[in-house]
Design an enzyme around this catalytic site. Structure first.
Site, mmCIF file in Angstrom:
data_model
loop_
_atom_site.group_PDB
_atom_site.id
_atom_site.type_symbol
_atom_site.label_atom_id
_atom_site.label_comp_id
_atom_site.label_asym_id
_atom_site.label_seq_id
_atom_site.Cartn_x
_atom_site.Cartn_y
_atom_site.Cartn_z
ATOM 1 N N ASP A 62 -3.173 -6.234 -11.468
ATOM 2 C CA ASP A 62 -2.105 -5.446 -10.817
ATOM 3 C C ASP A 62 -0.717 -5.960 -11.190
ATOM 4 O O ASP A 62 -0.422 -7.147 -11.025
ATOM 5 C CB ASP A 62 -2.228 -5.517 -9.295
ATOM 6 N N GLU A 277 -5.422 2.674 -2.462
ATOM 7 C CA GLU A 277 -4.839 1.398 -2.874
ATOM 8 C C GLU A 277 -3.439 1.537 -3.451
ATOM 9 O O GLU A 277 -3.085 2.540 -4.064
ATOM 10 C CB GLU A 277 -5.729 0.761 -3.951
HETATM 11 C C1 FRU Z 1 -6.156 -3.103 -6.730
HETATM 12 C C2 FRU Z 1 -6.404 -4.233 -5.747
HETATM 13 C C3 FRU Z 1 -5.247 -4.352 -4.806
HETATM 14 C C4 FRU Z 1 -5.272 -5.800 -4.417
HETATM 15 C C5 FRU Z 1 -5.813 -6.477 -5.668
HETATM 16 C C6 FRU Z 1 -6.751 -7.605 -5.423
HETATM 17 O O1 FRU Z 1 -6.533 -3.398 -8.017
HETATM 18 O O2 FRU Z 1 -7.598 -4.030 -5.046
HETATM 19 O O3 FRU Z 1 -5.357 -3.476 -3.720
HETATM 20 O O4 FRU Z 1 -4.001 -6.216 -4.064
HETATM 21 O O5 FRU Z 1 -6.470 -5.491 -6.411
HETATM 22 O O6 FRU Z 1 -7.129 -8.207 -6.617
#
Ligand code: FRU
Length: 432
Positions: A62, A277
């Protein structure tokens, strides 16, 4: 604020002056989700394997750019800065979430990214998950909103702010400096937003994370959207009510942005999907485009949809959100590589959007052809797991926005670019 209680004739105290007017959450319905189909307009091209590796040492997933208060992307002395979740490449990909640490990278051309270092000195949480970063040029400080997460298997999540850092740049490099102070902005309250304890019976995943800061485009109020769940009482993975993803909203109640009030969610996917998300907005000619990501495995029983970027459009914060392209689907991974990318982030570019993401698992394909499934990856030898995982930025995609419809226009050649509109010093207002 323009929508204070007095101006609406509401009893004072129910909606204090200066607070945004809330409303009922829009619903992403099963009828909408039943319309999900991969079309030419919504299917990403297969990623070529030779795209650049950003870091030799760290997996990167991310990612979010440093933005001005008005949402435009910061460019300081020609540098753009991004923050990414990172973890050592010594770890197998599945282990990275529990060790996630935010690091920064900088680039002059959106292609050659140099590794800066850690974003925080003493962050809250055992590890940190996604967020957003805002640079106030008058105060010369960064407000970094992130998720303070507790260790596996609990994964308790709280919304945190780290402030006080600033940037020093020269022709060679960018350095984050300055003392930081960290505070918790919000925790799940069990009423608007499900707590970890309330989610236990559901037996799937749980969310209270990914704060994304924005200024209300008309009133300038300081707001955050985040990924939450609505308490529904779902009590097993077979119970459709266990799939209760929402987009949470909160509003700052002080200028320091350290104190926030939870507001009701503005979008829910009850009986549709467990996870909405990394919610984020693109504002375009009075339209509020709200984007979220979701996974194939978090759709409720009886529904199916790909790992994809989904989007909705409304005329206000608590307006009536309509799914883009009728179903909500905006960018799907292609059927030939259904897990090739994830965590798309849409940013305004002119009247359209530019979407960055990271390379996830390649080569997982048709299990009927003897290929392995996503569930089986974790049981492969470590080196094979690492081979399958990208863990770097994916080529960005240009997507055209036209009212309630979108169309993938192109994949940027060998590029992980952010929109280039950023200006030195003050914000350029992007395309509001
Ligand atoms: C999306 C996610 C986010 C979280 C992160 C955890 O890819 O699930 O929601 O912050 O990855 O690795």
């Amino acid at each position: 604020g323009a929508f204070g209680a007095a101006s609406l004739g509401l009893p004072l105290g129910t909606n204090p002056v200066g607070a945004v007017q809330t409303g009922d959450a829009s619903q992403w319905t099963r009828t909408d989700a039943n319309k999900i189909t991969l079309t030419d307009e919504t299917t990403a091209p297969v990623i070529n394997d030779d795209s650049a590796v950003i870091s030799d040492d760290y997996w990167i997933w991310d990612t979010w750019p440093l933005r001005h208060r008005d949402g435009s992307i910061v460019k300081i002395n020609g540098w753009q800065i991004v923050f990414s979740l990172t973890a050592s490449k010594d770890l197998v990909p599945g282990a990275r979430h529990n060790e996630a640490m935010i690091r920064y990278f900088y680039s002059r051309n959106g292609h050659d990214w140099q590794e800066g270092g850690e974003a925080f000195e003493n962050p809250l949480g055992h590890h940190q998950w996604a967020g957003s970063a805002m640079y106030d040029e008058n105060e010369d400080q960064i407000y970094h909103f992130y998720t303070a997460t507790s260790p596996e298997p609990e994964f308790r999540q709280r919304l945190a702010l780290g402030k006080g850092a600033t940037l020093e740049t020269n022709s060679q490099s960018v350095e984050l400096t300055g003392e930081q102070e960290h505070v918790i902005m919000a925790e799940a309250d069990g009423d608007l937003y499900q707590t970890l304890e309330q989610s236990r019976e559901q037996g799937i995943v749980y969310a209270f994370r990914d704060p994304w800061y924005f200024q209300h485009p008309e009133t300038g109020e300081d707001l955050i959207v985040f990924e939450g769940n609505t308490p529904t009482g779902g009590d097993s993975p077979d119970d459709p009510e266990s799939y209760n993803g929402n987009v949470g909203v909160m509003q700052a109640t002080n200028e320091e942005l350290t104190e926030w009030e939870l507001l009701p969610p503005n979008l829910e996917a009850i009986e549709v999907n467990q996870q909405l998300e990394r919610p984020h907005y693109v504002f375009n000619n009075g339209r509020w485009y709200l984007f979220v990501l979701s996974h194939e495995f978090t759709f409720a029983p009886g529904l199916s949809g790909p790992d994809a970027l989904y989007g909705f459009v409304s005329d206000s914060l608590y307006g009536d959100y309509e799914p883009l392209n009728e179903s909500g689907l905006v960018i799907a991974n292609p059927e030939a590589a259904p897990f090739q990318a994830y965590s798309w982030l849409a940013m305004p570019q002119g009247d359209n959007i530019l979407v960055e993401s990271f390379e996830n698992f390649r080569g997982l394909d048709d299990t009927s052809q003897g290929e392995i499934s996503l569930d089986e990856v974790g049981s492969l030898p470590a080196e094979e797991q690492k081979e399958l995982f990208g863990g770097t930025l994916a080529p960005s995609l240009k997507v055209q926005l036209e009212g309630t419809e979108t169309r993938i226009v192109s994949e940027l050649n060998d590029g992980h670019f952010l929109p280039s509109g950023g200006s030195d010093g003050g914000g350029n207002g992007s395309n509001r």
